[in-house]
Design a protein around this motif. Structure first.
Motif, PDB file in Angstrom:
ATOM      1  N   ILE A  75      -1.793   0.174  -9.851  1.00 45.50           N
ATOM      2  CA  ILE A  75      -2.980   1.029  -9.952  1.00 45.50           C
ATOM      3  C   ILE A  75      -2.973   2.061  -8.828  1.00 45.50           C
ATOM      4  CG2 ILE A  75      -5.508   1.071  -9.839  1.00 45.50           C
ATOM      5  CD1 ILE A  75      -5.541  -1.615 -11.201  1.00 45.50           C
ATOM      6  N   GLN A  76      -2.513   1.648  -7.660  1.00 44.31           N
ATOM      7  CA  GLN A  76      -2.387   2.605  -6.556  1.00 44.31           C
ATOM      8  C   GLN A  76      -1.479   3.773  -6.936  1.00 44.31           C
ATOM      9  OE1 GLN A  76      -1.574   1.252  -2.501  1.00 44.31           O
ATOM     10  NE2 GLN A  76      -2.254  -0.805  -3.086  1.00 44.31           N
ATOM     11  N   GLN A  77      -0.488   3.514  -7.770  1.00 45.35           N
ATOM     12  CA  GLN A  77       0.434   4.574  -8.171  1.00 45.35           C
ATOM     13  C   GLN A  77      -0.313   5.685  -8.890  1.00 45.35           C
ATOM     14  OE1 GLN A  77       3.837   4.693  -7.306  1.00 45.35           O
ATOM     15  NE2 GLN A  77       3.420   6.801  -7.947  1.00 45.35           N
ATOM     16  N   ASP A  78      -1.316   5.324  -9.685  1.00 42.07           N
ATOM     17  CA  ASP A  78      -2.145   6.341 -10.347  1.00 42.07           C
ATOM     18  C   ASP A  78      -2.910   7.161  -9.311  1.00 42.07           C
ATOM     19  OD1 ASP A  78      -1.333   5.442 -12.850  1.00 42.07           O
ATOM     20  OD2 ASP A  78      -3.027   4.072 -13.060  1.00 42.07           O
ATOM     21  N   VAL A 125       0.845  -1.202   0.000  1.00 40.02           N
ATOM     22  CA  VAL A 125       0.000   0.000   0.000  1.00 40.02           C
ATOM     23  C   VAL A 125       0.876   1.246   0.000  1.00 40.02           C
ATOM     24  CG1 VAL A 125      -0.178   0.069   2.527  1.00 40.02           C
ATOM     25  CG2 VAL A 125      -1.985   1.093   1.124  1.00 40.02           C
ATOM     26  N   LEU A 126       0.453   2.263  -0.747  1.00 36.28           N
ATOM     27  CA  LEU A 126       1.194   3.516  -0.844  1.00 36.28           C
ATOM     28  C   LEU A 126       0.626   4.538   0.151  1.00 36.28           C
ATOM     29  CD1 LEU A 126       1.655   3.729  -4.718  1.00 36.28           C
ATOM     30  CD2 LEU A 126       3.229   2.828  -2.996  1.00 36.28           C
ATOM     31  N   PRO A 127       1.469   5.420   0.688  1.00 36.16           N
ATOM     32  CA  PRO A 127       1.075   6.266   1.836  1.00 36.16           C
ATOM     33  C   PRO A 127      -0.055   7.254   1.577  1.00 36.16           C
ATOM     34  CG  PRO A 127       3.270   6.844   1.031  1.00 36.16           C
ATOM     35  CD  PRO A 127       2.903   5.560   0.367  1.00 36.16           C
ATOM     36  N   ASN A 128      -0.019   7.980   0.460  1.00 31.67           N
ATOM     37  CA  ASN A 128      -1.100   8.936   0.194  1.00 31.67           C
ATOM     38  C   ASN A 128      -2.425   8.230  -0.050  1.00 31.67           C
ATOM     39  OD1 ASN A 128      -0.078  11.947  -0.143  1.00 31.67           O
ATOM     40  ND2 ASN A 128       1.531  10.630  -0.978  1.00 31.67           N
ATOM     41  N   PHE A 129      -2.358   7.109  -0.750  1.00 33.51           N
ATOM     42  CA  PHE A 129      -3.570   6.318  -0.974  1.00 33.51           C
ATOM     43  C   PHE A 129      -4.130   5.830   0.354  1.00 33.51           C
ATOM     44  CE2 PHE A 129      -5.349   2.029  -1.239  1.00 33.51           C
ATOM     45  CZ  PHE A 129      -6.450   2.269  -2.044  1.00 33.51           C
ATOM     46  N   GLU A 147      -9.066  -4.289  12.145  1.00 34.21           N
ATOM     47  CA  GLU A 147      -9.932  -5.295  11.538  1.00 34.21           C
ATOM     48  C   GLU A 147     -10.788  -4.729  10.403  1.00 34.21           C
ATOM     49  OE1 GLU A 147     -12.227  -7.174  14.547  1.00 34.21           O
ATOM     50  OE2 GLU A 147     -10.510  -8.164  15.488  1.00 34.21           O
ATOM     51  N   ILE A 148     -10.822  -3.407  10.280  1.00 33.03           N
ATOM     52  CA  ILE A 148     -11.613  -2.794   9.213  1.00 33.03           C
ATOM     53  C   ILE A 148     -11.012  -3.144   7.860  1.00 33.03           C
ATOM     54  CG2 ILE A 148     -12.320  -0.595   8.193  1.00 33.03           C
ATOM     55  CD1 ILE A 148     -12.447   0.556  11.006  1.00 33.03           C
ATOM     56  N   GLU A 149     -11.860  -3.461   6.905  1.00 39.02           N
ATOM     57  CA  GLU A 149     -11.419  -3.814   5.559  1.00 39.02           C
ATOM     58  C   GLU A 149     -11.589  -2.621   4.624  1.00 39.02           C
ATOM     59  OE1 GLU A 149     -13.783  -7.247   4.596  1.00 39.02           O
ATOM     60  OE2 GLU A 149     -12.251  -8.616   5.377  1.00 39.02           O
ATOM     61  N   ILE A 150     -10.594  -2.430   3.768  1.00 43.45           N
ATOM     62  CA  ILE A 150     -10.652  -1.367   2.765  1.00 43.45           C
ATOM     63  C   ILE A 150     -10.357  -1.953   1.391  1.00 43.45           C
ATOM     64  CG2 ILE A 150      -9.914   0.394   4.426  1.00 43.45           C
ATOM     65  CD1 ILE A 150      -7.127   0.293   3.039  1.00 43.45           C
ATOM     66  N   PRO A 151     -10.818  -1.294   0.332  1.00 48.41           N
ATOM     67  CA  PRO A 151     -10.482  -1.760  -1.023  1.00 48.41           C
ATOM     68  C   PRO A 151      -8.993  -1.554  -1.281  1.00 48.41           C
ATOM     69  CG  PRO A 151     -12.312  -0.192  -1.031  1.00 48.41           C
ATOM     70  CD  PRO A 151     -11.683  -0.117   0.315  1.00 48.41           C
ATOM     71  N   LEU A 152      -8.343  -2.545  -1.865  1.00 42.06           N
ATOM     72  CA  LEU A 152      -6.904  -2.444  -2.114  1.00 42.06           C
ATOM     73  C   LEU A 152      -6.596  -2.794  -3.570  1.00 42.06           C
ATOM     74  CD1 LEU A 152      -4.254  -1.815  -0.562  1.00 42.06           C
ATOM     75  CD2 LEU A 152      -3.886  -4.289  -0.489  1.00 42.06           C
ATOM     76  N   LEU A 187      -3.602  12.097  -6.007  1.00 40.86           N
ATOM     77  CA  LEU A 187      -3.745  12.706  -4.687  1.00 40.86           C
ATOM     78  C   LEU A 187      -2.682  13.757  -4.423  1.00 40.86           C
ATOM     79  CD1 LEU A 187      -4.597   9.458  -2.716  1.00 40.86           C
ATOM     80  CD2 LEU A 187      -6.100  11.456  -2.954  1.00 40.86           C
ATOM     81  N   ILE A 188      -1.442  13.472  -4.797  1.00 36.14           N
ATOM     82  CA  ILE A 188      -0.364  14.437  -4.590  1.00 36.14           C
ATOM     83  C   ILE A 188      -0.632  15.714  -5.374  1.00 36.14           C
ATOM     84  CG2 ILE A 188       2.085  14.886  -5.025  1.00 36.14           C
ATOM     85  CD1 ILE A 188       2.587  11.910  -4.417  1.00 36.14           C
ATOM     86  N   HIS A 189      -1.038  15.557  -6.633  1.00 39.01           N
ATOM     87  CA  HIS A 189      -1.299  16.726  -7.486  1.00 39.01           C
ATOM     88  C   HIS A 189      -2.495  17.532  -6.976  1.00 39.01           C
ATOM     89  CE1 HIS A 189      -1.852  19.205 -11.035  1.00 39.01           C
ATOM     90  NE2 HIS A 189      -3.093  18.768 -11.128  1.00 39.01           N
TER      91      HIS A 189
END
Length: 231
Positions: free
Chosen positions: A183-186, A136-140, A173-178, A191-193
């Motif tokens: 694709i996370q890089q996009d 997982v990437l930090p901003n995402f 325990e919470i689930e998130i979409p990954l 998000l950064i921009h």
């Protein structure tokens, strides 16, 4: 009416017996094309602490809950402090860590450690989470932690009335979409921009009232059109 079933083992694992913990009604985390992954699979808790009073003359980056803006995660009213100004033992964070506010979690205070406070110490009312960058990437991650995927659970899982808090195990325990990392890089670049652009607009907006007054004063002094001056 909420109806659900739970085993004795499930009850024993929970920090508090609330019906919301065992009922998924009203949640919509499944509304995604991506795999759902629990936070405990992609982050670890940083547990190091520091006693600022042991270094009274050292200048430290200290982040309190009051320094994090809700939803955006921006730093507000932040400035480094001498160790002697910080009264309690604090948690250590490093660049790229996520600080998640556990006190009154509905306030949605989630900070990604970056400049001007990329490392330092923070209030014990944060969970300091270190993302596994292979997954997982930090901003995402910061954006997702501040999104409805987490907030829909936070509203029901916080415990305590006067000072509600979210327990770490319940958060993990919470689930998130990954999405896959490529694709996370996009998402990361988006998000950064966009956050950089949002902050720029926020600064311009905060300066606009004074600029309007200055334009009127200048126009009165020189007989000019204030709308031209403000361009």
């Amino acid at each position: 009416m909420w109806i659900g079933t739970a085993s004795i083992a499930d009850f024993k694992q929970k920090t508090c017996w609330k019906v919301e913990f065992f009922c998924n009604e009203g949640t919509n985390a499944s509304n995604t094309v991506f795999q759902l992954v629990s936070l405990q699979e992609i982050v670890t808790e940083r547990k190091e602490t520091l006693n600022p009073q042991a270094n009274p003359d050292k200048i430290l980056n200290y982040v309190g809950l009051e320094n994090i803006q809700s939803l955006t995660g921006d730093l507000i009213n932040f400035y480094p402090k001498y160790g002697r100004e910080i009264r309690s033992r604090s948690k250590i964070f490093q660049k790229g860590d996520i600080l998640y506010g556990r006190l009154r979690p509905y306030l949605n205070k989630v900070y990604l450690a970056e400049e001007p406070a990329s490392n330092g110490i923070c209030s014990g009312e944060f969970y300091v989470l270190t993302p596994n960058l292979d997954k997982v990437l930090p901003n995402f991650l910061r954006s997702t932690l501040a999104s409805q995927y987490v907030q829909q659970y936070v509203q029901n899982w916080q415990t305590g009335s006067a000072l509600p808090r979210l327990q770490l195990q319940d958060l993990l325990e919470i689930e998130i979409p990954l999405p896959p990392i490529e694709i996370q890089q996009d998402y990361e670049e988006f998000l950064i921009h966009k956050n950089s652009y949002r902050r720029k607009l926020s600064i311009e907006l905060s300066e606009l009232p004074q600029r309007i007054v200055d334009a009127v004063v200048h126009a009165l002094e020189y007989g000019e059109n204030p709308s031209v001056i403000l361009l």
